[in-house]
Design an enzyme around this catalytic site. Structure first.
Site, PDB file in Angstrom:
ATOM      1  N   ARG A  41       4.018 -14.649  -4.063  1.00  0.00           N
ATOM      2  CA  ARG A  41       4.651 -15.612  -4.982  1.00  0.00           C
ATOM      3  C   ARG A  41       3.943 -16.976  -4.862  1.00  0.00           C
ATOM      4  O   ARG A  41       3.975 -17.792  -5.770  1.00  0.00           O
ATOM      5  CB  ARG A  41       6.155 -15.729  -4.713  1.00  0.00           C
ATOM      6  CG  ARG A  41       6.860 -16.774  -5.568  1.00  0.00           C
ATOM      7  CD  ARG A  41       8.352 -16.551  -5.740  1.00  0.00           C
ATOM      8  NE  ARG A  41       9.051 -16.208  -4.517  1.00  0.00           N
ATOM      9  CZ  ARG A  41       9.312 -17.033  -3.517  1.00  0.00           C
ATOM     10  NH1 ARG A  41       8.935 -18.301  -3.562  1.00  0.00           N
ATOM     11  NH2 ARG A  41       9.953 -16.625  -2.433  1.00  0.00           N
ATOM     12  N   TYR A  49       4.866 -22.666 -31.567  1.00  0.00           N
ATOM     13  CA  TYR A  49       5.268 -21.290 -31.273  1.00  0.00           C
ATOM     14  C   TYR A  49       6.794 -21.199 -31.133  1.00  0.00           C
ATOM     15  O   TYR A  49       7.413 -22.039 -30.465  1.00  0.00           O
ATOM     16  CB  TYR A  49       4.571 -20.860 -29.970  1.00  0.00           C
ATOM     17  CG  TYR A  49       4.821 -19.439 -29.567  1.00  0.00           C
ATOM     18  CD1 TYR A  49       4.275 -18.382 -30.295  1.00  0.00           C
ATOM     19  CD2 TYR A  49       5.610 -19.139 -28.461  1.00  0.00           C
ATOM     20  CE1 TYR A  49       4.511 -17.073 -29.915  1.00  0.00           C
ATOM     21  CE2 TYR A  49       5.845 -17.829 -28.078  1.00  0.00           C
ATOM     22  CZ  TYR A  49       5.294 -16.803 -28.811  1.00  0.00           C
ATOM     23  OH  TYR A  49       5.533 -15.508 -28.436  1.00  0.00           O
ATOM     24  N   ASP A  88      -1.650 -26.348 -26.305  1.00  0.00           N
ATOM     25  CA  ASP A  88      -1.590 -24.889 -26.258  1.00  0.00           C
ATOM     26  C   ASP A  88      -2.849 -24.392 -26.962  1.00  0.00           C
ATOM     27  O   ASP A  88      -2.984 -24.518 -28.175  1.00  0.00           O
ATOM     28  CB  ASP A  88      -0.309 -24.399 -26.950  1.00  0.00           C
ATOM     29  CG  ASP A  88      -0.151 -22.875 -26.873  1.00  0.00           C
ATOM     30  OD1 ASP A  88      -1.177 -22.173 -26.742  1.00  0.00           O
ATOM     31  OD2 ASP A  88       0.996 -22.403 -26.964  1.00  0.00           O
ATOM     32  N   LYS A 112      -2.791 -12.972 -24.937  1.00  0.00           N
ATOM     33  CA  LYS A 112      -3.477 -12.843 -26.224  1.00  0.00           C
ATOM     34  C   LYS A 112      -4.977 -12.660 -26.016  1.00  0.00           C
ATOM     35  O   LYS A 112      -5.376 -11.682 -25.432  1.00  0.00           O
ATOM     36  CB  LYS A 112      -3.143 -14.068 -27.084  1.00  0.00           C
ATOM     37  CG  LYS A 112      -1.651 -14.461 -27.073  1.00  0.00           C
ATOM     38  CD  LYS A 112      -0.739 -13.422 -27.695  1.00  0.00           C
ATOM     39  CE  LYS A 112       0.740 -13.665 -27.405  1.00  0.00           C
ATOM     40  NZ  LYS A 112       1.250 -14.965 -27.734  1.00  0.00           N
TER      41      LYS A 112
HETATM   42  C1  LIG Z   1       2.322 -15.803 -27.366  1.00  0.00           C
HETATM   43  C2  LIG Z   1       2.243 -17.252 -27.363  1.00  0.00           C
HETATM   44  C3  LIG Z   1       2.941 -18.013 -26.407  1.00  0.00           C
HETATM   45  C4  LIG Z   1       3.842 -17.390 -25.391  1.00  0.00           C
HETATM   46  O1  LIG Z   1       3.157 -16.564 -24.506  1.00  0.00           O
HETATM   47  P1  LIG Z   1       3.812 -15.282 -23.767  1.00  0.00           P
HETATM   48  O2  LIG Z   1       2.688 -14.759 -22.967  1.00  0.00           O
HETATM   49  O3  LIG Z   1       4.293 -14.343 -24.836  1.00  0.00           O
HETATM   50  O4  LIG Z   1       4.949 -15.788 -22.939  1.00  0.00           O
HETATM   51  C5  LIG Z   1       2.764 -19.384 -26.436  1.00  0.00           C
HETATM   52  N1  LIG Z   1       1.989 -19.988 -27.358  1.00  0.00           N
HETATM   53  C6  LIG Z   1       1.325 -19.288 -28.295  1.00  0.00           C
HETATM   54  C7  LIG Z   1       0.482 -20.015 -29.282  1.00  0.00           C
HETATM   55  C8  LIG Z   1       1.422 -17.905 -28.339  1.00  0.00           C
HETATM   56  O5  LIG Z   1       0.760 -17.226 -29.283  1.00  0.00           O
END
Ligand SMILES: *Cc1c(COP(=O)(O)O)cnc(C)c1O
Length: 404
Positions: free
Chosen positions: A57, A121, A195, A220
């Site tokens: 952790r 998001y 982000d 992603k």
């Molecule tokens: C998918 C996504 C998130 C969240 O990520 P998770 O891995 O699903 O928790 C945040 N920002 C963007 C732009 C995303 O596409």
């Protein structure tokens, strides 16, 4: 164009091969805890005088391997204020939302306010509205396309401490001017965070605009195969990451599993190759759609017709694989198209090897009231695509037959 050096950085693992078993790929350290040679060593580690693996952790070799790799990718080719190679530290989380939660919790406290745009998001919006709000961390949602508008809000809300940006964003692929936003934030002493999920480090490096924090949903493009959830938080403030941000991860327990980190590392090996192909295919499909009679509008930052083409060209070295388009005829036509899709996969995530398609009005945003949806640019006929690595012709054939 992807920077020289990205491909080598992604493909190469710097792992210790001094052990007896010389495995080529890093082993998976499926171990919750680690052992020490002596009690003296443990004491030094717990006193913070020496670094060592203690408990997964806290950290784990599979996690550190990808942390170093992604931090270096985000700094590649950039210099610090002294002209030296820029250095950053990152922390890997169980998901993108884990990383975003840690960003807010490590930087903000009760009474502080975040300023962000209306169309971030969905789950990030939920985190701000339904969780942070209850902790006394408020959010001002505004339009980020006009700098004067943001400045007015900052002046009206002296408790604003952080500016949170998502560019390109979902699902209209709007791009916001990182240089201008960073300058504005500096003027008012705000912490900035981006982000960077949609662009990946291959196509956009927010540190080039002196942004303080970068987050990715590694679920992603970085993973790229849809095999594991993950999220990463990166900063140039190494001490902050080692102490405050690390403490947040350790205490909230949003740590990534060693196996998921290992899958992520495997995915990153081909990131630059994939991103180039995603972008080349997406441009070809965007151009095809732009010339299709059933399509009224195409949102792709690499098209000169995109309203933010100039900003995208300034701050991105490629336009990634996400696009959306509007079909003439609205909701019914959108659902009809989804029913006819054969080759593309009907699902809501993004950044995988295969092409994913979805209709936000009937799928991801079906529960959002129509008026709010429309205000966010999500019309009834809007279709979003994560363009994959297949032959572009096969994707276009499928779209053609589905739009008939
Ligand atoms: C998918 C996504 C998130 C969240 O990520 P998770 O891995 O699903 O928790 C945040 N920002 C963007 C732009 C995303 O596409």
């Amino acid at each position: 164009m992807i920077q020289k050096g990205m491909a080598s950085l992604c493909a190469k693992d710097s792992i210790d091969r001094s052990g007896k078993v010389l495995s080529h790929t890093p082993p998976i350290y499926a171990s919750s805890t680690f052992v020490y040679e002596s009690p003296e060593k443990i004491i030094k580690v717990f006193e913070g005088k020496e670094e060592a693996y203690v408990y997964s952790r806290w950290s784990n070799p599979n996690i550190e391997l990808v942390e170093e790799k992604i931090a270096t990718l985000e700094c590649l080719g950039l210099k610090d204020t002294n002209g030296n190679t820029l250095k950053a530290k990152s922390l890997l989380f169980a998901s993108g939302m884990g990383a975003i939660s840690a960003l807010f919790l490590a930087n903000l406290k009760q009474g502080d306010t975040i300023i962000t745009h209306n169309n971030i998001y969905g789950t990030s919006t939920e985190l701000l509205k339904d969780v942070c709000d209850g902790l006394g961390i408020k959010t001002v949602f505004t339009d980020f396309s006009k700098i004067e508008n943001i400045e007015k809000q900052i002046k009206e809300h002296p408790s604003i401490r952080m500016m949170y940006i998502e560019t390109p964003n979902n699902p209209t692929l709007s791009c916001y001017d990182l240089e201008a936003l960073s300058d504005l934030a500096k003027k008012y002493g705000l912490v900035t965070a981006v982000d960077n999920t949609f662009a990946s480090p291959c196509f956009q490096q927010p540190f080039a605009f002196d942004i303080d924090f970068i987050v990715h949903s590694t679920t992603k493009y970085l993973n790229g195969h849809g095999t594991a959830l993950g999220g990463i938080l990166i900063s140039k403030d190494i001490e902050f990451m080692k102490k405050k941000a690390w403490k947040v991860r350790k205490t909230i327990g949003a740590c990534c599993s060693p196996f998921d980190a290992w899958l992520l590392n495997n995915g990153i090996k081909t990131l630059p190759l994939r991103m180039e192909k995603h972008a080349a295919n997406a441009l070809q499909i965007a151009e095809f759609l732009e010339n299709h009679p059933a399509v009224t509008k195409v949102n792709y930052p690499g098209l000169p017709s995109h309203p933010n083409y100039r900003i995208a060209t300034k701050q991105m070295s490629g336009f990634s694989g996400m696009l959306s388009f509007e079909l003439q005829g609205g909701l019914k036509i959108g659902i009809r198209m989804m029913n006819k899709i054969k080759f593309c996969t009907l699902t809501a995530t993004l950044g995988t090897a295969d092409t994913l398609i979805q209709h936000p009005a009937s799928m991801t945003h079906a529960t959002v009231p129509q008026q709010q949806r429309l205000a966010g640019g999500i019309s009834n006929g809007l279709i979003r695509m994560s363009v994959g690595l297949e032959d572009a012709e096969d994707i276009m054939e499928d779209l053609k037959q589905a739009m008939l």
